[in-house]
Design a protein around this motif. Sequence first.
Motif, short mmCIF file in Angstrom:
data_model
loop_
_atom_site.label_atom_id
_atom_site.label_comp_id
_atom_site.label_asym_id
_atom_site.label_seq_id
_atom_site.Cartn_x
_atom_site.Cartn_y
_atom_site.Cartn_z
N UNK A 65 0.83 -1.21 0.00
CA UNK A 65 0.00 0.00 0.00
C UNK A 65 0.87 1.25 0.00
N UNK A 66 1.93 1.23 0.80
CA UNK A 66 2.83 2.39 0.86
C UNK A 66 3.49 2.63 -0.49
N UNK A 67 3.97 1.55 -1.11
CA UNK A 67 4.61 1.71 -2.41
C UNK A 67 3.63 2.20 -3.46
N UNK A 68 2.42 1.67 -3.42
CA UNK A 68 1.41 2.09 -4.41
C UNK A 68 1.11 3.57 -4.27
N UNK A 69 0.99 4.04 -3.04
CA UNK A 69 0.69 5.46 -2.82
C UNK A 69 1.83 6.35 -3.29
N UNK A 70 3.06 6.00 -2.89
CA UNK A 70 4.20 6.86 -3.22
C UNK A 70 4.55 6.77 -4.69
N UNK A 71 4.55 5.55 -5.27
CA UNK A 71 4.92 5.40 -6.67
C UNK A 71 3.88 6.02 -7.60
N UNK A 72 2.62 5.92 -7.23
CA UNK A 72 1.57 6.47 -8.10
C UNK A 72 1.77 7.97 -8.28
N UNK A 73 2.10 8.64 -7.20
CA UNK A 73 2.33 10.09 -7.26
C UNK A 73 3.53 10.41 -8.14
N UNK A 74 4.66 9.71 -7.90
CA UNK A 74 5.89 10.01 -8.63
C UNK A 74 5.79 9.56 -10.08
N UNK A 75 5.16 8.43 -10.34
CA UNK A 75 5.04 7.93 -11.72
C UNK A 75 4.25 8.90 -12.59
N UNK A 76 3.24 9.51 -12.04
CA UNK A 76 2.46 10.49 -12.81
C UNK A 76 3.32 11.71 -13.16
N UNK A 77 4.15 12.13 -12.21
CA UNK A 77 5.04 13.26 -12.48
C UNK A 77 6.06 12.89 -13.54
N UNK A 78 6.63 11.70 -13.43
CA UNK A 78 7.61 11.25 -14.43
C UNK A 78 6.97 11.15 -15.81
N UNK A 79 5.77 10.61 -15.85
CA UNK A 79 5.06 10.48 -17.13
C UNK A 79 4.80 11.85 -17.76
#
Length: 708
Positions: free
Chosen positions: A180-194
Amino acid sequence: MIGRNYHTEATLYTGIASGYSMEGGGSKVDWATAQNAMDNLMNIIKSESTLKRVSMRLYARSLINGDPHKDNEYIKANNYNRIYNHLSQSPNGKEILALIDKSSEDKTVENFYKYLKPTQSNYLYGIFYYNLHHYCYNELKNIQAARKGASDLIEISYEADDPGIAYNTIDILTKEFVNEYRALRYAETDKVIEYFNSELKRIGKELRINEDSLTKYNVDKRIINYYDETKEIAAINKEFELREQNAYIEVNSAKAMLSELETHMNSNAKQVLNNILFLNKLNEASSLTGKISEMETVSGGETSKQKEILKSYKDSLTIVRKELSNLSDKYVEHRYTKEGVSKNNIIEQWLEQTLKFEKAKSDLQIIQESQRALDERYKFYAPVGSTIKRKERNINFIEQNYLSVLKSYNDALMRRKNLEMTSATLKVLNTPAYPINPMPTQLRKIVMATCAGTFLFILGFFLILELLDRTLRDSIRTRRLVGLPLLGAFPKNSILEYHGQVEKAQNIASKQLSSSILQFCNEKKEGLPYIINFISTEGDEGKSKLIDELKVYWSNIGLKVRTVIGGKDFNPSSREFYLAKSITDFYIPEEEDILLVEYPNLREINIAPELLQEANLNIVVARADRGWKETDKLLVEKLQKQVVQTPLYVYLTYASRNVVEDFTGMLPPYSIWRKMVYRLSQLALTESVSTLFKRKEQAKEATNEDDD
C-alpha cells in the motif's frame, strides 16, 4: 463471559530517520520531516484501505486453510465453522464458495475483489463494514502501531481470541502495508515522471523542427556562418571605401597633370594626340591598364594561370607604351619648349599620366561596381540576419525550456529512486510469533474494580443523599435541621426491627422520656400543676401516643396525671382559646400533679405566647421518617420567639432502633450477637467481654423491674 486473548506483535524497520537519502544533499536529519513520515506510515498501517485488504486476504486464508474438526495454525475449528456456516447460509453463499481456489490464495483474493461491490447486498462488502467477528473494520482498527522512541522502528501489535487469527492478521498486515505504501508513493511520482517525459518528447520535437527550419533557411540563403560573413563584408566595404577615395584622388590628380602637360604642348605635339594610330595605341594601352587594374583590384588569391595572364598584360602594356613613345617622337619639331622644357619629357610624362588616369578611372569604375555589388549583399543580409536571430532566439528559448524540463525529469527520477530505496528499507525486523499461551485475563482486576466502583458509587450515593436529604431520621440530622435540642426518641411499631419486643422497647423509651421531663418539674406556679405542652407542626406526629404512654407510666408510680386535649377538652378555634392568657381560661385545676396539654398542629392554630411561657416544658413532637420542610422551619423559629426563656425541645417518634438506643441504651433482645453489634455501633472497640456480660445482666434486671 470474559474470553482469553492471544497477543502477537511485529517490529518494522523504516530507515527514515537514519537511512540514506539521495535527495538530502547532506547528513543532517530533518526531524520534523522524519516525524511526519513516521506518522504517515502509522496512519497507512491503520488506514481503512489497508485494513480492508487485510480483511479480504485473512478471510480467504481462513476459508482455504481452516479445518472444521480441529484447530490449526490458521484458525480454530469453532471459528472456522462459524464463518463457514454463516457464509453457506447466506443468499449468495454458493456463489462466493465457488470463488475459493484451494490451491492459490492470491487467485482467491483476486476473485474476491472482482466480486466485491459497494452495495448493501454484497456479502464480501458486508464482511468488512458489518460486524463479522475477526474480519470487520471495528475489530481490525484495534491493531496498535506505535513508534519506539525516536528510532526508525514501528511496533505493531494485535490481540484476538484465536491465536491463528492474531498471528495471520499481523503477518498479512506487514506485507499489505508495504504494498500500500509503495502504491501510494509510486503512483504520485510515476504520474510526475510520465508528465515530464511527455513534455520532453513534445519540446524535443519542437526543438528539432526549429533547428531543421534554421538549417534549411541557411542552405536556401547559402549562408555558412552569418556572423563571420557579415564581419568580412563590413571589412571589405571599409576597404572599398578607402580604395574609392584613393581612386578619386588619383583620377583628379592625373586629370590635372594632363591638363598642365597639354598646355606645354605645341600644335605639332597636339597632332600626335589626334593621330588615329596614336589614339588606337592609346586606347589599347588604356584597355590593358584597365584589365591589369581589375585583376589587381578584384582578385584576392591569384592562381598560376591568372599570374601568367597578368604578366602577359603587363608585357603588352610595356610594348604599347614604347610604340606610343616612338610615335610621339616623330612629331616633335623642337627638343625644347620656350620655357626650356624638353619636349620628349613632356610627351613621356603626358603618356605616363594618361596611363595613370586611365588606370585610376578603371580602378574607380571597378570599385564602384564592387561597391554596388556590396550594397546588394547588404540588402540581402539585413533581412536574413533578423530572421536568423529570431529563429536562434526561438531555438534558444525552446532549448532552455527543454533543459528545465529535463532537470525536473531527472529530479523526479531521482525521487522515484529515493522512494525505491526508502521502500526497500521497510523490513520486518521481528516477524510475528505464533502465540501459544493466552494472555493473563483481567477478571480479577475487573472484579476488584467493579467492587471498588460499586462501593464508591454506593458511598457517593449515600453521601449525596446525606447532604441533600432533609428527612429527620436521627439525632444529628434533627439537631441540624430543626435547630432545637433533642429530648429523646420513641420507637416505631416494627416487629422485624425489634424482633417482636416492640412493647418492651416502648416501655423503656417511655421511662427515658419520663426521666427527661421530670427534670424540668422542679418549680410549680401558684395554683397550677406542672404543665407539659406537646406541640407539632403537622398532624399525626404521635403526640397522643406519647401522652398515653406517659400517663400510664406515671399513674403506675403514683403520680396524679391529667390530660387536656385540643378539640376534645377545649375548642382551639374558639374566642376563649385565642384570647387566653392562662391555661385556667379553659381548664379548671384539681389535685393533679402533672398536666399534659396536647395542642393541635401549628399549621392550623396559633398558640398564645402566655400559654407557652406558663408551661414548665414545651415539646415539639416530630416523626423521624418525614422530611423537614421550610414551612416547618419557619413555624419552629416563630415558636422559639414566643417561648422566650421557657424550655423548648424536640422529640422524635417512629424512630429506628439505633436512634432510640442513643438515648435509652441497648434495647431487647440482649443476645450476644446484638451485644456485639451494639458495641460496634457505639465504637466500644476495646470493651472487655466481662463488661459486656455484666451489662447484659443489668439490662435484664431493668427489664424485669419495668415489667413489674
